[in-house]
Design a protein around this motif. Sequence first.
Motif, PDB file in Angstrom:
ATOM      1  N   PRO A 177      82.793  -1.554 -12.982  1.00 12.17           N
ATOM      2  CA  PRO A 177      84.287  -1.425 -12.098  1.00 12.17           C
ATOM      3  C   PRO A 177      85.035  -0.061 -12.214  1.00 12.17           C
ATOM      4  CG  PRO A 177      84.134  -3.429 -13.872  1.00 12.17           C
ATOM      5  CD  PRO A 177      82.966  -2.651 -13.760  1.00 12.17           C
ATOM      6  N   TRP A 178      84.632   0.622 -13.354  1.00  7.80           N
ATOM      7  CA  TRP A 178      85.064   1.969 -13.317  1.00  7.80           C
ATOM      8  C   TRP A 178      84.503   2.845 -12.163  1.00  7.80           C
ATOM      9  CZ3 TRP A 178      81.963   6.417 -14.442  1.00  7.80           C
ATOM     10  CH2 TRP A 178      80.936   6.079 -14.800  1.00  7.80           C
ATOM     11  N   LEU A 179      83.332   2.518 -11.591  1.00 10.43           N
ATOM     12  CA  LEU A 179      82.809   3.159 -10.558  1.00 10.43           C
ATOM     13  C   LEU A 179      83.193   2.582  -8.873  1.00 10.43           C
ATOM     14  CD1 LEU A 179      79.333   4.082 -11.613  1.00 10.43           C
ATOM     15  CD2 LEU A 179      81.499   5.809 -11.088  1.00 10.43           C
ATOM     16  N   ARG A 180      83.356   1.099  -9.126  1.00  6.25           N
ATOM     17  CA  ARG A 180      83.440   0.306  -7.988  1.00  6.25           C
ATOM     18  C   ARG A 180      84.955   0.694  -7.170  1.00  6.25           C
ATOM     19  NH1 ARG A 180      83.643  -5.205  -9.675  1.00  6.25           N
ATOM     20  NH2 ARG A 180      81.654  -4.774 -10.024  1.00  6.25           N
ATOM     21  N   TRP A 181      86.159   0.602  -8.175  1.00  2.00           N
ATOM     22  CA  TRP A 181      87.128   0.645  -7.440  1.00  2.00           C
ATOM     23  C   TRP A 181      87.731   2.292  -7.073  1.00  2.00           C
ATOM     24  CZ3 TRP A 181      88.155  -3.844  -5.692  1.00  2.00           C
ATOM     25  CH2 TRP A 181      87.769  -4.957  -6.792  1.00  2.00           C
ATOM     26  N   PRO A 182      87.342   3.089  -8.043  1.00  2.99           N
ATOM     27  CA  PRO A 182      87.542   4.595  -7.235  1.00  2.99           C
ATOM     28  C   PRO A 182      86.805   4.884  -6.050  1.00  2.99           C
ATOM     29  CG  PRO A 182      87.186   4.692  -9.550  1.00  2.99           C
ATOM     30  CD  PRO A 182      86.899   2.995  -9.352  1.00  2.99           C
ATOM     31  N   LEU A 183      85.474   4.265  -5.871  1.00  2.00           N
ATOM     32  CA  LEU A 183      84.747   4.552  -4.779  1.00  2.00           C
ATOM     33  C   LEU A 183      85.475   3.890  -3.553  1.00  2.00           C
ATOM     34  CD1 LEU A 183      82.400   5.277  -3.317  1.00  2.00           C
ATOM     35  CD2 LEU A 183      81.198   3.382  -3.876  1.00  2.00           C
ATOM     36  N   LEU A 184      86.033   2.523  -3.657  1.00  2.00           N
ATOM     37  CA  LEU A 184      86.576   1.804  -2.526  1.00  2.00           C
ATOM     38  C   LEU A 184      87.950   2.637  -2.327  1.00  2.00           C
ATOM     39  CD1 LEU A 184      85.933  -1.817  -3.264  1.00  2.00           C
ATOM     40  CD2 LEU A 184      84.866  -0.607  -1.494  1.00  2.00           C
ATOM     41  N   ALA A 185      88.675   3.064  -3.256  1.00  2.00           N
ATOM     42  CA  ALA A 185      89.905   3.730  -3.006  1.00  2.00           C
ATOM     43  C   ALA A 185      89.654   5.216  -2.281  1.00  2.00           C
ATOM     44  CB  ALA A 185      90.773   3.972  -4.515  1.00  2.00           C
ATOM     45  N   LEU A 186      88.705   5.932  -2.729  1.00  2.00           N
ATOM     46  CA  LEU A 186      88.496   7.322  -2.000  1.00  2.00           C
ATOM     47  C   LEU A 186      88.043   6.993  -0.542  1.00  2.00           C
ATOM     48  CD1 LEU A 186      88.198  10.240  -2.303  1.00  2.00           C
ATOM     49  CD2 LEU A 186      86.152   9.954  -3.156  1.00  2.00           C
ATOM     50  N   PHE A 187      87.025   6.309  -0.459  1.00  2.00           N
ATOM     51  CA  PHE A 187      86.496   5.875   1.163  1.00  2.00           C
ATOM     52  C   PHE A 187      87.523   5.207   1.767  1.00  2.00           C
ATOM     53  CE2 PHE A 187      83.936   3.931   4.272  1.00  2.00           C
ATOM     54  CZ  PHE A 187      82.988   4.927   4.449  1.00  2.00           C
ATOM     55  N   GLY A 188      88.172   4.249   1.062  1.00  4.01           N
ATOM     56  CA  GLY A 188      89.190   3.676   2.233  1.00  4.01           C
ATOM     57  C   GLY A 188      90.313   4.344   2.496  1.00  4.01           C
ATOM     58  N   SER A 189      90.819   5.543   1.726  1.00  2.38           N
ATOM     59  CA  SER A 189      91.891   6.303   2.017  1.00  2.38           C
ATOM     60  C   SER A 189      91.420   7.259   3.054  1.00  2.38           C
ATOM     61  CB  SER A 189      92.281   7.123   0.688  1.00  2.38           C
ATOM     62  OG  SER A 189      91.265   8.060   0.281  1.00  2.38           O
ATOM     63  N   VAL A 190      90.225   7.638   3.066  1.00  2.00           N
ATOM     64  CA  VAL A 190      89.597   8.718   4.065  1.00  2.00           C
ATOM     65  C   VAL A 190      89.837   8.022   5.581  1.00  2.00           C
ATOM     66  CG1 VAL A 190      87.575  10.073   5.112  1.00  2.00           C
ATOM     67  CG2 VAL A 190      88.230   9.989   2.670  1.00  2.00           C
ATOM     68  N   LEU A 191      89.251   6.528   5.503  1.00  2.00           N
ATOM     69  CA  LEU A 191      89.485   5.879   6.714  1.00  2.00           C
ATOM     70  C   LEU A 191      90.933   5.608   7.178  1.00  2.00           C
ATOM     71  CD1 LEU A 191      86.559   3.520   5.924  1.00  2.00           C
ATOM     72  CD2 LEU A 191      86.393   5.491   7.154  1.00  2.00           C
ATOM     73  N   ALA A 192      91.627   5.231   6.178  1.00  2.00           N
ATOM     74  CA  ALA A 192      92.943   5.021   6.637  1.00  2.00           C
ATOM     75  C   ALA A 192      93.627   6.195   7.185  1.00  2.00           C
ATOM     76  CB  ALA A 192      93.884   4.452   5.323  1.00  2.00           C
ATOM     77  N   GLU A 193      93.265   7.428   6.716  1.00  2.00           N
ATOM     78  CA  GLU A 193      93.991   8.782   7.051  1.00  2.00           C
ATOM     79  C   GLU A 193      93.571   8.967   8.537  1.00  2.00           C
ATOM     80  OE1 GLU A 193      93.699  13.507   6.167  1.00  2.00           O
ATOM     81  OE2 GLU A 193      92.662  12.081   5.059  1.00  2.00           O
ATOM     82  N   GLY A 194      92.541   8.590   8.924  1.00  2.00           N
ATOM     83  CA  GLY A 194      91.899   8.686  10.539  1.00  2.00           C
ATOM     84  C   GLY A 194      92.838   7.802  11.283  1.00  2.00           C
ATOM     85  N   LEU A 195      93.007   6.714  10.715  1.00  2.00           N
ATOM     86  CA  LEU A 195      93.857   5.515  11.633  1.00  2.00           C
ATOM     87  C   LEU A 195      94.982   6.131  11.728  1.00  2.00           C
ATOM     88  CD1 LEU A 195      93.726   2.878  12.913  1.00  2.00           C
ATOM     89  CD2 LEU A 195      94.249   1.894  10.700  1.00  2.00           C
ATOM     90  N   ILE A 196      95.689   6.747  10.688  1.00  2.00           N
ATOM     91  CA  ILE A 196      97.333   7.293  10.904  1.00  2.00           C
ATOM     92  C   ILE A 196      97.261   8.238  11.907  1.00  2.00           C
ATOM     93  CG2 ILE A 196      99.078   8.241   9.531  1.00  2.00           C
ATOM     94  CD1 ILE A 196      98.009   6.737   6.961  1.00  2.00           C
ATOM     95  N   LEU A 197      96.191   9.173  11.806  1.00  2.00           N
ATOM     96  CA  LEU A 197      96.338  10.293  12.742  1.00  2.00           C
ATOM     97  C   LEU A 197      96.194   9.904  14.344  1.00  2.00           C
ATOM     98  CD1 LEU A 197      94.376  12.893  10.678  1.00  2.00           C
ATOM     99  CD2 LEU A 197      96.738  12.743  11.082  1.00  2.00           C
ATOM    100  N   LEU A 198      95.383   8.705  14.541  1.00  2.00           N
ATOM    101  CA  LEU A 198      95.341   8.113  15.865  1.00  2.00           C
ATOM    102  C   LEU A 198      94.494   9.006  16.772  1.00  2.00           C
ATOM    103  CD1 LEU A 198      98.889   6.871  16.701  1.00  2.00           C
ATOM    104  CD2 LEU A 198      96.951   5.529  15.866  1.00  2.00           C
ATOM    105  N   ASP A 199      93.569   9.657  15.962  1.00  2.90           N
ATOM    106  CA  ASP A 199      92.705  10.613  16.631  1.00  2.90           C
ATOM    107  C   ASP A 199      91.564   9.847  17.570  1.00  2.90           C
ATOM    108  OD1 ASP A 199      91.337   9.481  14.532  1.00  2.90           O
ATOM    109  OD2 ASP A 199      90.383  11.281  14.055  1.00  2.90           O
ATOM    110  N   ASP A 200      91.152   8.573  16.919  1.00  4.92           N
ATOM    111  CA  ASP A 200      90.388   7.606  17.694  1.00  4.92           C
ATOM    112  C   ASP A 200      90.703   6.051  17.032  1.00  4.92           C
ATOM    113  OD1 ASP A 200      88.500   6.149  19.135  1.00  4.92           O
ATOM    114  OD2 ASP A 200      86.755   7.299  18.706  1.00  4.92           O
ATOM    115  N   PRO A 201      91.712   5.450  17.393  1.00  4.38           N
ATOM    116  CA  PRO A 201      92.278   4.213  16.948  1.00  4.38           C
ATOM    117  C   PRO A 201      91.097   3.025  16.683  1.00  4.38           C
ATOM    118  CG  PRO A 201      93.955   5.060  18.457  1.00  4.38           C
ATOM    119  CD  PRO A 201      92.672   5.876  18.818  1.00  4.38           C
ATOM    120  N   MET A 202      90.323   3.105  17.950  1.00  4.79           N
ATOM    121  CA  MET A 202      89.363   1.978  17.994  1.00  4.79           C
ATOM    122  C   MET A 202      88.199   2.158  16.881  1.00  4.79           C
ATOM    123  SD  MET A 202      90.644  -0.173  20.066  1.00  4.79           S
ATOM    124  CE  MET A 202      89.125  -1.410  19.915  1.00  4.79           C
ATOM    125  N   THR A 203      87.652   3.358  17.031  1.00  4.41           N
ATOM    126  CA  THR A 203      86.454   3.879  16.131  1.00  4.41           C
ATOM    127  C   THR A 203      87.098   3.814  14.381  1.00  4.41           C
ATOM    128  OG1 THR A 203      85.611   5.261  17.580  1.00  4.41           O
ATOM    129  CG2 THR A 203      84.944   5.531  15.230  1.00  4.41           C
TER     130      THR A 203
END
Length: 333
Positions: free
Chosen positions: A273-299
């Motif tokens: 757990p101490w590796l699982r949730w930080p990994l998901l939070a970090l990777f998910g935040s990177v993906l969410a940032e791209g979605l917020i910027l709307l550079d390629d919404p579908m991707t």
Amino acid sequence: MDGSITGHRPRAAAPVGADGLAARRGEAVERAALPAARRPGTAGSESDTPAANALDGMPRQRTARAAAATPTALSAGTVANATAPVPSALSADPAAASGAPAPSAAPARARRPGSPAARAAQAVGRLLPTPFGTPFTFGYALVLTVTSYVAGHADPAVVRALHQASSTDVAHLVRYPVAVLFASALWIVGGILSPYAAGFLLVLTALERRIGGVRAAGVFLLGHVVATLATEVPVGLAVWAGHLPGSSLHRFDYGISFGVAASVGALAGLLSPWLRWPLLALFGSVLAEGLILLDDPMTNWGHLLALALGVATWPLVRRAARARAAAPTAAAA
């Protein structure tokens, strides 16, 4: 008559010659070699009587010390067993009583662990794919290295034509879906030095070591195929409805990012757990940032969907990891 009683007068011992003495000495030596129960003149024998002991000319029996010192008293069995240990009933050591050699009292020398540099090199080596440990990731990495070299050194017009032919756009998916889905996974957007290339090596290697090459390939293909179809089908529907121009049917869409995102989600379920949730939070935040910027919404939506697909495989990958870990134990039993 001189008053003596004439009767049997004891006869004097006849003189014994040299041959007689030699014969008597040989008899004495033979009697000394016999067991005590069979020696004449010893206790328990038939000749152990006063009359027998009082016979003239009968040599006295040797003592035990003298008999032991006589070379001829050693039998062949005694000489053969002279070096064998004699078990003692009073010995406290079972090994000594059984005649087995006693184990060495010196403790076995413990094997010295490797140096910190060797252990660090071994740990780093496990993070990277190997041809026998992770054959799927290793072979796939070689293919991606070749295509990245081609993309970086070939003529730009040729590279663009290759990317266009490998694109999973709506037009290609309608004509030859299987071939284009396979071809689109042979390229890395940004080349071999892109973040997705590093993620591919680390994530796929760790996942394959835990669940095997076939299952790791299945997770990768699940994210790649499902996320691709989930993002391209709405584009085709939007063009058909008139909400998007016809050029959207031929947009570029290739790379390994969907497969890597699904592999990250699956690997997270196998970590503590101490590796699982930080990994998901970090990777998910990177993906969410791209979605917020709307550079390629579908991707960007496709990346989040692929990550969710990887998380959905947790029951399957955990079962596969347990079965893979128990396989060496069952084989050893």
